[in-house]
Design a protein around this motif. Sequence first.
Motif, short mmCIF file in Angstrom:
data_model
loop_
_atom_site.label_atom_id
_atom_site.label_comp_id
_atom_site.label_asym_id
_atom_site.label_seq_id
_atom_site.Cartn_x
_atom_site.Cartn_y
_atom_site.Cartn_z
N GLY A 250 -19.58 9.96 -0.35
CA GLY A 250 -19.34 8.94 -1.36
C GLY A 250 -18.59 7.77 -0.77
O GLY A 250 -18.53 7.61 0.45
N ALA A 251 -18.00 6.96 -1.64
CA ALA A 251 -17.30 5.76 -1.19
C ALA A 251 -16.13 5.46 -2.10
O ALA A 251 -16.09 5.87 -3.25
CB ALA A 251 -18.27 4.58 -1.15
N PHE A 252 -15.16 4.73 -1.55
CA PHE A 252 -14.03 4.24 -2.34
C PHE A 252 -13.61 2.87 -1.81
O PHE A 252 -14.00 2.48 -0.72
CB PHE A 252 -12.87 5.23 -2.35
N ARG A 253 -12.82 2.17 -2.61
CA ARG A 253 -12.28 0.87 -2.22
C ARG A 253 -10.78 0.99 -2.05
O ARG A 253 -10.13 1.75 -2.74
CB ARG A 253 -12.57 -0.19 -3.28
N ARG A 254 -10.27 0.18 -1.15
CA ARG A 254 -8.84 0.14 -0.87
C ARG A 254 -8.47 -1.30 -0.55
O ARG A 254 -9.14 -1.94 0.26
CB ARG A 254 -8.60 1.02 0.35
N PHE A 255 -7.45 -1.82 -1.19
CA PHE A 255 -6.99 -3.18 -0.95
C PHE A 255 -5.70 -3.10 -0.14
O PHE A 255 -4.75 -2.44 -0.56
CB PHE A 255 -6.75 -3.91 -2.27
N CYS A 256 -5.68 -3.75 1.03
CA CYS A 256 -4.50 -3.62 1.89
C CYS A 256 -4.42 -4.78 2.88
O CYS A 256 -5.39 -5.51 3.09
CB CYS A 256 -4.54 -2.29 2.64
N TYR A 257 -3.26 -4.89 3.49
CA TYR A 257 -3.07 -5.84 4.58
C TYR A 257 -3.30 -5.11 5.88
O TYR A 257 -2.79 -4.00 6.09
CB TYR A 257 -1.65 -6.42 4.55
N MET A 258 -4.09 -5.70 6.78
CA MET A 258 -4.39 -5.12 8.08
C MET A 258 -3.68 -5.96 9.15
O MET A 258 -4.21 -7.00 9.56
CB MET A 258 -5.90 -5.09 8.30
N PRO A 259 -2.48 -5.54 9.58
CA PRO A 259 -1.71 -6.37 10.51
C PRO A 259 -2.40 -6.63 11.85
O PRO A 259 -2.21 -7.70 12.44
CB PRO A 259 -0.41 -5.60 10.70
N ASP A 260 -3.21 -5.68 12.34
CA ASP A 260 -3.90 -5.89 13.62
C ASP A 260 -4.86 -7.07 13.56
O ASP A 260 -5.19 -7.67 14.58
CB ASP A 260 -4.68 -4.64 14.03
N ASP B 166 -4.43 -9.53 11.00
CA ASP B 166 -3.78 -10.53 10.13
C ASP B 166 -4.71 -10.86 8.96
O ASP B 166 -5.06 -12.00 8.72
CB ASP B 166 -3.42 -11.79 10.92
N LEU B 167 -5.10 -9.79 8.23
CA LEU B 167 -6.14 -9.91 7.22
C LEU B 167 -5.80 -9.09 5.98
O LEU B 167 -5.42 -7.92 6.09
CB LEU B 167 -7.46 -9.38 7.83
N TRP B 168 -5.93 -9.72 4.83
CA TRP B 168 -5.90 -8.99 3.56
C TRP B 168 -7.34 -8.56 3.30
O TRP B 168 -8.24 -9.39 3.25
CB TRP B 168 -5.38 -9.88 2.44
N ALA B 169 -7.54 -7.25 3.19
CA ALA B 169 -8.91 -6.73 3.13
C ALA B 169 -9.16 -5.89 1.88
O ALA B 169 -8.28 -5.16 1.42
CB ALA B 169 -9.19 -5.87 4.36
N GLU B 170 -10.37 -6.02 1.36
CA GLU B 170 -10.92 -5.06 0.42
C GLU B 170 -11.77 -4.14 1.27
O GLU B 170 -12.88 -4.50 1.69
CB GLU B 170 -11.78 -5.74 -0.64
N LYS B 171 -11.23 -2.99 1.61
CA LYS B 171 -11.94 -2.05 2.46
C LYS B 171 -12.89 -1.23 1.59
O LYS B 171 -12.47 -0.60 0.63
CB LYS B 171 -10.96 -1.13 3.18
N LEU B 172 -14.16 -1.32 1.89
CA LEU B 172 -15.18 -0.51 1.23
C LEU B 172 -15.47 0.64 2.17
O LEU B 172 -16.14 0.48 3.20
CB LEU B 172 -16.44 -1.34 0.96
N CYS B 173 -14.91 1.82 1.86
CA CYS B 173 -14.91 2.98 2.75
C CYS B 173 -15.99 3.97 2.33
O CYS B 173 -15.90 4.56 1.26
CB CYS B 173 -13.54 3.67 2.69
N THR B 174 -16.99 4.16 3.18
CA THR B 174 -18.02 5.17 2.93
C THR B 174 -17.66 6.39 3.77
O THR B 174 -17.40 6.28 4.96
CB THR B 174 -19.41 4.65 3.30
N ILE B 175 -17.64 7.55 3.10
CA ILE B 175 -17.18 8.78 3.73
C ILE B 175 -18.36 9.73 3.94
O ILE B 175 -19.15 9.96 3.03
CB ILE B 175 -16.11 9.49 2.85
N TYR B 176 -18.43 10.28 5.15
CA TYR B 176 -19.47 11.24 5.51
C TYR B 176 -18.85 12.58 5.89
O TYR B 176 -17.76 12.62 6.46
CB TYR B 176 -20.30 10.73 6.70
N LEU B 177 -19.55 13.64 5.58
CA LEU B 177 -19.21 14.96 6.09
C LEU B 177 -19.94 15.10 7.42
O LEU B 177 -21.13 14.80 7.51
CB LEU B 177 -19.65 16.05 5.11
N ALA B 178 -19.22 15.53 8.46
CA ALA B 178 -19.83 15.67 9.78
C ALA B 178 -19.18 16.85 10.50
O ALA B 178 -18.13 17.34 10.07
CB ALA B 178 -19.66 14.38 10.58
N ARG B 179 -19.81 17.27 11.55
CA ARG B 179 -19.29 18.36 12.38
C ARG B 179 -18.92 17.80 13.75
O ARG B 179 -19.71 17.08 14.36
CB ARG B 179 -20.34 19.45 12.57
#
Length: 150
Positions: A79-89, A91-104
């Motif tokens: 699935g996926a989720f969103r996260r709003f955060c500051y990314m200091p590396d 210098d960006l305020w980001a809306e991170k759209l995170c897609t998550i996978y199950l893997a081995r």
Amino acid sequence: MIRRYGEAVKAGQHYRRRPGVYAVLLEGDQILTTFQEKPKPEFQLPGGGIDPGEQPIAALHREVMEETGWSIRVTRRLGAFRRFCYMPDYDLWAEKLCTIYLARPVRSICPPTEAGHSAAWLPAVEALDLLGNAGDRAFLARAIQSTFPR
């Protein structure tokens, strides 16, 4: 509608959308995570941003290799989720759209190549409390439930 985890959106703050891919890497009752030293020390699901023109699964393989040194076999999308955060590396305020996978995890190839990262095996149940963000914890809980139903 994609669920949001973490900090509330700051009124008036401009966020740049940043799609990324992350892996829940279960092996038995253990999970392979990455430990990131900065900006604050924390355990995370390995993964990161998708480069322009890059396919998501290719990005997932690249990011996991950079952050853990392991090759993987992707099982399925969780699935996926969103996260709003500051990314200091960046210098960006980001809306991170995170897609998550199950893997081995398949094989340890080399030490992590991304500075400040190290591969860390944790008991999956303990990782539910140790992962650094609520979205990672929620998707790990979902993976544990589907992998080890009661």
